[in-house]
Every structure is written in structure tokens, then in C-alpha cells.
Design a protein around this motif. Structure first.
Motif, PDB file in Angstrom:
ATOM      1  N   TYR A 123     -32.724 -57.091 -54.560  1.00  8.57           N
ATOM      2  CA  TYR A 123     -34.009 -56.922 -53.885  1.00  8.57           C
ATOM      3  C   TYR A 123     -34.183 -55.478 -53.454  1.00  8.57           C
ATOM      4  N   TYR A 124     -35.423 -55.057 -53.457  1.00  3.66           N
ATOM      5  CA  TYR A 124     -35.819 -53.679 -53.165  1.00  3.66           C
ATOM      6  C   TYR A 124     -35.280 -53.178 -51.829  1.00  3.66           C
ATOM      7  N   GLU A 125     -35.531 -53.925 -50.752  1.00  2.00           N
ATOM      8  CA  GLU A 125     -35.154 -53.444 -49.427  1.00  2.00           C
ATOM      9  C   GLU A 125     -33.650 -53.220 -49.322  1.00  2.00           C
ATOM     10  N   HIS A 126     -32.874 -54.157 -49.876  1.00  3.73           N
ATOM     11  CA  HIS A 126     -31.417 -53.991 -49.853  1.00  3.73           C
ATOM     12  C   HIS A 126     -30.995 -52.749 -50.634  1.00  3.73           C
ATOM     13  N   ALA A 127     -31.650 -52.487 -51.760  1.00  2.34           N
ATOM     14  CA  ALA A 127     -31.322 -51.290 -52.546  1.00  2.34           C
ATOM     15  C   ALA A 127     -31.502 -50.032 -51.699  1.00  2.34           C
ATOM     16  N   CYS A 128     -32.615 -49.963 -50.968  1.00  3.68           N
ATOM     17  CA  CYS A 128     -32.884 -48.794 -50.119  1.00  3.68           C
ATOM     18  C   CYS A 128     -31.871 -48.675 -48.983  1.00  3.68           C
ATOM     19  N   LEU A 129     -31.666 -49.775 -48.268  1.00  2.35           N
ATOM     20  CA  LEU A 129     -30.803 -49.755 -47.089  1.00  2.35           C
ATOM     21  C   LEU A 129     -29.339 -49.521 -47.446  1.00  2.35           C
ATOM     22  N   SER A 130     -28.882 -50.164 -48.523  1.00  4.02           N
ATOM     23  CA  SER A 130     -27.479 -49.997 -48.911  1.00  4.02           C
ATOM     24  C   SER A 130     -27.204 -48.574 -49.372  1.00  4.02           C
ATOM     25  N   ALA A 131     -28.165 -47.962 -50.071  1.00  4.65           N
ATOM     26  CA  ALA A 131     -27.998 -46.575 -50.515  1.00  4.65           C
ATOM     27  C   ALA A 131     -27.861 -45.639 -49.322  1.00  4.65           C
ATOM     28  N   ARG A 132     -28.710 -45.832 -48.335  1.00  2.00           N
ATOM     29  CA  ARG A 132     -28.662 -44.977 -47.150  1.00  2.00           C
ATOM     30  C   ARG A 132     -27.350 -45.188 -46.379  1.00  2.00           C
ATOM     31  N   LYS A 133     -26.927 -46.455 -46.263  1.00  2.00           N
ATOM     32  CA  LYS A 133     -25.686 -46.734 -45.537  1.00  2.00           C
ATOM     33  C   LYS A 133     -24.489 -46.100 -46.241  1.00  2.00           C
ATOM     34  N   ALA A 134     -24.438 -46.174 -47.564  1.00  2.00           N
ATOM     35  CA  ALA A 134     -23.323 -45.579 -48.302  1.00  2.00           C
ATOM     36  C   ALA A 134     -23.253 -44.068 -48.071  1.00  2.00           C
ATOM     37  N   VAL A 135     -24.408 -43.409 -48.138  1.00  2.00           N
ATOM     38  CA  VAL A 135     -24.428 -41.957 -47.920  1.00  2.00           C
ATOM     39  C   VAL A 135     -24.023 -41.628 -46.485  1.00  2.00           C
ATOM     40  N   GLU A 136     -24.514 -42.398 -45.542  1.00  2.00           N
ATOM     41  CA  GLU A 136     -24.135 -42.202 -44.144  1.00  2.00           C
ATOM     42  C   GLU A 136     -22.620 -42.313 -43.978  1.00  2.00           C
ATOM     43  N   ALA A 137     -22.024 -43.311 -44.653  1.00  2.00           N
ATOM     44  CA  ALA A 137     -20.572 -43.509 -44.570  1.00  2.00           C
ATOM     45  C   ALA A 137     -19.814 -42.369 -45.240  1.00  2.00           C
ATOM     46  N   ILE A 138     -20.315 -41.879 -46.360  1.00  2.00           N
ATOM     47  CA  ILE A 138     -19.667 -40.775 -47.080  1.00  2.00           C
ATOM     48  C   ILE A 138     -19.612 -39.525 -46.197  1.00  2.00           C
ATOM     49  N   ILE A 139     -20.745 -39.167 -45.609  1.00  2.00           N
ATOM     50  CA  ILE A 139     -20.804 -37.959 -44.778  1.00  2.00           C
ATOM     51  C   ILE A 139     -19.956 -38.128 -43.514  1.00  2.00           C
ATOM     52  N   ALA A 140     -20.017 -39.320 -42.926  1.00  2.00           N
ATOM     53  CA  ALA A 140     -19.227 -39.567 -41.715  1.00  2.00           C
ATOM     54  C   ALA A 140     -17.734 -39.429 -41.998  1.00  2.00           C
ATOM     55  N   ALA A 141     -17.268 -39.950 -43.137  1.00  2.00           N
ATOM     56  CA  ALA A 141     -15.853 -39.858 -43.493  1.00  2.00           C
ATOM     57  C   ALA A 141     -15.432 -38.400 -43.668  1.00  2.00           C
ATOM     58  N   GLU A 142     -16.315 -37.584 -44.243  1.00  2.00           N
ATOM     59  CA  GLU A 142     -16.000 -36.166 -44.427  1.00  2.00           C
ATOM     60  C   GLU A 142     -15.895 -35.437 -43.086  1.00  2.00           C
ATOM     61  N   GLU A 143     -16.655 -35.911 -42.113  1.00  2.00           N
ATOM     62  CA  GLU A 143     -16.672 -35.251 -40.808  1.00  2.00           C
ATOM     63  C   GLU A 143     -15.699 -35.893 -39.825  1.00  2.00           C
ATOM     64  N   GLY A 144     -14.935 -36.890 -40.298  1.00  2.00           N
ATOM     65  CA  GLY A 144     -13.978 -37.551 -39.433  1.00  2.00           C
ATOM     66  C   GLY A 144     -14.612 -38.451 -38.390  1.00  2.00           C
ATOM     67  N   LYS A 145     -15.803 -38.926 -38.681  1.00  2.00           N
ATOM     68  CA  LYS A 145     -16.521 -39.790 -37.759  1.00  2.00           C
ATOM     69  C   LYS A 145     -16.545 -41.224 -38.288  1.00  2.00           C
ATOM     70  N   THR A 146     -17.025 -42.130 -37.466  1.00  2.00           N
ATOM     71  CA  THR A 146     -17.174 -43.525 -37.891  1.00  2.00           C
ATOM     72  C   THR A 146     -18.625 -43.944 -37.758  1.00  2.00           C
ATOM     73  N   VAL A 147     -19.029 -44.906 -38.566  1.00  2.00           N
ATOM     74  CA  VAL A 147     -20.376 -45.477 -38.489  1.00  2.00           C
ATOM     75  C   VAL A 147     -20.251 -46.995 -38.469  1.00  2.00           C
ATOM     76  N   GLU A 148     -21.311 -47.642 -38.062  1.00  2.00           N
ATOM     77  CA  GLU A 148     -21.330 -49.101 -38.049  1.00  2.00           C
ATOM     78  C   GLU A 148     -21.381 -49.636 -39.474  1.00  2.00           C
TER      79      GLU A 148
END
Length: 437
Positions: free
Chosen positions: A311-336
Motif C-alpha cells: 500500500y502507498y502509505e506504508h511505502a512512504c512511511l517505511s522509506a522515511r523510517k529506514a532513512v531516519e534509522a540509517i542516519i541515526a545509526a551513523e550519528e550514534g543515536k537511537t530512534v523509535e
């Protein structure tokens, strides 16, 4: 020599566009990111194709269909301005996750540090299933903007002709409505006892089938297409059904049947339920490889189980969450972790509908669900273990949607099912207003 990028997105659909937007929002440096897509255009709102692209009065076209997170249309120039390379009309035929490289059909090699798999789904063709005559002209599949262009031209060429839509699911319902709005004689054919059988109850389906019939759409249930005949020009002429009936057809649209595009990664990543298994941040079993959208089988926290969602909405939200997690891991941070509430929306003829939550357990129908009503407006609750777990709304329901979303997430207890049916929408408003659970 291989082109090398820090981040590489494989796939050019809506997930790719929203991932690129999130990367840019997080402070992407020019030259760090590339998107590889076999399509010839920048990421666009794919869901709009079946809703608006075939509109006979106001057909939506690019650039208005490019992805638009928070109403910011991401034109091709936007990617250039952000230093993101769009590698279009490029099909990847080999993925070596151990070597962190992708190879195109033209022999180009692309290397990466972090890969985001956003390959989405592809249609299942009737010719692949051995259906006789399925290679005739004017048999269309509907997934990409090129498909929509071809169907649009066929509609103009076969003005006032006969169209057969194969399938009774989400896309088939929307396409049938659009074809009918283009003045074609439309017949839907599907094997299930009612339309949208994976989601709709028989009551919800009865309204929609009655409403479609009122709009002039013919519906043939409990049968399947077994073959086609063509005229002397090779164009489809007839559709043969398993029950022996034969339908005349100038256009056939196959609207159901998708499979996630995971073949490139077989044997390299862990899979489950038809998709690539991920955690709550969309990390796969391979380090530095993420999967989002249709191809991801991910944990749904609300129900404590793994699911794959197309579904469209999941595609958008999951993409954003993955990128958020990638950047957070590089900065040594955590995300929900991803906390997804299933939501599906459609708009055909003048009848929008929305489903939120889980469609399991018993159901309660409420409101005016007569296809003959001037302004039908109704809904349904799903009840499991004494709690409301899902909600459906049909009609002009914008003012109720937030309350129904709240109910689907908090899953309030139900003491009296008959009273719930009488309260209808007001039950959701009461729960939301008082913060009850």
C-alpha cells in the motif's frame, strides 16, 4: 569503472521518492545518493494512476504526479539541486550484496556503502499462467506510468467500446470506475463470491456491487478467464470464461495479481511471507542493506506479528523510517521502531472509503448502506476478544476519520454489540473525546 555512492536506492517508485526527500531533510551531502530505476521518469505518486490518470475531464499528468511529501513536488530538478543522481531507464540484472555492487543490463556496475531496496511489486501476467490467447493486443496490465499511457490511448481509440476488467480487488475496482466514466461498457470478472473479498465483508461488498451496477458496471462473480480470441489485426475480440460464457471485448485490463520484486536477492537475504524479512527499522539480515515498501516483511508492533503490506502509505512511511534509522545509526543515536497502523483508502465514482486497523473477528455494520440512497454513509467495526480492532468508513467521512483511527489504535472494549451498532460513528467520537481505551 564502477560508479560509487554512499547511499543507493534501487527502485524508482513512491518509496524511492520519499526516501530521497528524507535523506535531503536529514542533511544529505551532494553526490552521496543515487536512485536507480528501470522507468524513464523520476519517482511519482503511483497510486494516482488508477484514480486520476484516466479521468476523461481532468486527467492528471506529470509534473503534478511527481511525489509531493508535505506538498513539495519533487521535480527532476529538485534531485539535481540536492546533488542526488537519478539513473533512469536502467534495469539491474544482478545484485551481489556481499560485494556491495549492482550490475545493469547494459553492463554498468554500481557500488554502495548502504543499499535501500525499494523495488516494489510487479504484475502477474496471464500469459505466464498459460492462459490461451493472453498475448493479444489491447490486453493491458496496470502498474507503471507507461501502462497508463497505453491504456489511455486505447480508450480514445475504442471510444464507447466494450471493456472487461479481470479481477475484483483494489485496482480493478478503481479502474472499472474510470473506464465507465470514459463511457465504455464495462464488465468485471472475478472468482470470489464478492468484490474486495480480502477486506470487505459481504455487507460492504453488497453496497459497492450495487452501487457499481447502478453506475452501469456489469459484474460476473465466481468464474475466471480461461482464454481470449483475437481479430485479424491481432486485437482482443472475445473473453472466454470458465463457466462457458463468452464476452465481447475491445479492451481487457488485468487489474489483480502482484508479486514483490525480490528475485535479485534470492539466497542472499532472509525472506518470510513472500518478502524480505526486516526488523522494525527495515534492516535486513545483511549489514547495511535495508528493504522498504512492498518487498519488506516487517514487525507490526500493534499486532505483534510479521506482515508484508502492499500500500502507498506504508511505502512512504517505511522509506522515511529506514532513512531516519540509517542516519541515526551513523550519528550514534537511537530512534523509535516503526509503529504502523494499517490504513487503506480508495475513491471510485463519488464513493470514497477508508479502512483502518485489522479486519479480524466479528463485524458490526451501521449507517445508511443502501446503494439507492442519495447520500449513502456507513461504516463497520471489527471486534475481536471484546475489543474494536478495525474500522471501515464509506461515503463523505472526512470528519470521522481521525476518531476512527484513534479507535483502531487504542482498541477500546465493547460491552454491548447491539449498542455499538446503534451508536455507529458517535462511538468513535466518544472514545476520542474522552481518551477512553
Amino acid at each position: 569503472m564502477a560508479k560509487t555512492f554512499k547511499y543507493l536506492i534501487l527502485g524508482g517508485g513512491v518509496a524511492a521518492g520519499y526516501a530521497a526527500w528524507e535523506f535531503a531533510r536529514q542533511g544529505l551531502e551532494p553526490g552521496e545518493l543515487a536512485i536507480i530505476s528501470k522507468e524513464a521518469v523520476a519517482p511519482y505518486e503511483r497510486t494516482a494512476l488508477s484514480k486520476f490518470y484516466l479521468d476523461p475531464e481532468l486527467p492528471n499528468r506529470l509534473p503534478t504526479l511527481y511525489v509531493f511529501p508535505r506538498r513539495e513536488i519533487l521535480l527532476p530538478e529538485w534531485y539535481s539541486e540536492k546533488g542526488i543522481e537519478l539513473i533512469l531507464s536502467t534495469e539491474i540484472v544482478k545484485a551481489d550484496l556481499a560485494a556491495k555492487s549492482l550490475t545493469s543490463a547494459g553492463g554498468e556496475t554500481f557500488s554502495y556503502q548502504i543499499l535501500l531496496i525499494a523495488t516494489g511489486s510487479t504484475v502477474i501476467r496471464l500469459s505466464d499462467l498459460g492462459v490461451q490467447g493472453a498475448d493479444a493486443k489491447n490486453i493491458f496490465y496496470f502498474r507503471e506510468i507507461d501502462d497508463a499511457d497505453k491504456l489511455y490511448e486505447a480508450i480514445k481509440a475504442k471510444k464507447n467500446g466494450k471493456a472487461v476488467v479481470v479481477g475484483g480487488g483494489y485496482i480493478s475496482m478503481e479502474l472499472s470506475a474510470r473506464l465507465r466514466c470514459n463511457n465504455l461498457d464495462v464488465t468485471m470478472v472475478y472468482p470470489e463470491p464478492w468484490c474486495m473479498s480480502r477486506l470487505f465483508t459481504s455487507d460492504i461488498a453488497a453496497f459497492n456491487e450495487g452501487y457499481y451496477a447502478k453506475k452501469g458496471v456489469n459484474i460476473m462473480k465466481r468464474t475466471v478467464v480461461v482464454g481470449f480470441t483475437a481479430n485479424s489485426d491481432g486485437e482482443v475480440k472475445e473473453v472466454k470464461l470458465k463457466d462457458g460464457r463468452v464476452l465481447e471485448a475491445d479492451i481487457v485490463v488485468v487489474g489483480d495479481g502482484l508479486r514483490p520484486q525480490t528475485a535479485l536477492f534470492k539466497g542472499q537475504v532472509e525472506e518470510e511471507k513472500g518478502g524480505i524479512k526486516t526488523d522494525g527499522f527495515f534492516k535486513t539480515s545483511v549489514p547495511n542493506v535495508y528493504a522498504v515498501g512492498d518487498v519488506a516483511t516487517f514487525p507490526v508492533k500493534l499486532y505483534n506479528e510479521l506482515r508484508r503490506v502492499e500500500y502507498y502509505e506504508h511505502a512512504c512511511l517505511s522509506a522515511r523510517k529506514a532513512v531516519e534509522a540509517i542516519i541515526a545509526a551513523e550519528e550514534g543515536k537511537t530512534v523509535e521502531e516503526y509503529d504502523y497502523l494499517p490504513l487503506f483508502y480508495s475513491h471510485a465514482f463519488e464513493q470514497p472509503w477508508c479502512f483502518i486497523g485489522d479486519n479480524v473477528g466479528d463485524t458490526v455494520l451501521f449507517g445508511d448502506s443502501s446503494p439507492e440512497s442519495s447520500f449513502p454513509k456507513f461504516g463497520s467495526y471489527w471486534i475481536k476478544d471484546g475489543k474494536v480492532v478495525g474500522a471501515f468508513l464509506q461515503g463523505r467521512i472526512d470528519e470521522e476519520r481521525d476518531a476512527m483511527e484513534y479507535v483502531a489504535r487504542v482498541r477500546p472494549s465493547v460491552q454491548n454489540v447491539d449498542e455499538l451498532a446503534r451508536e455507529g460513528f458517535s462511538f468513535a467520537r466518544k472514545i476520542e473525546n474522552f481518551g477512553l481505551e
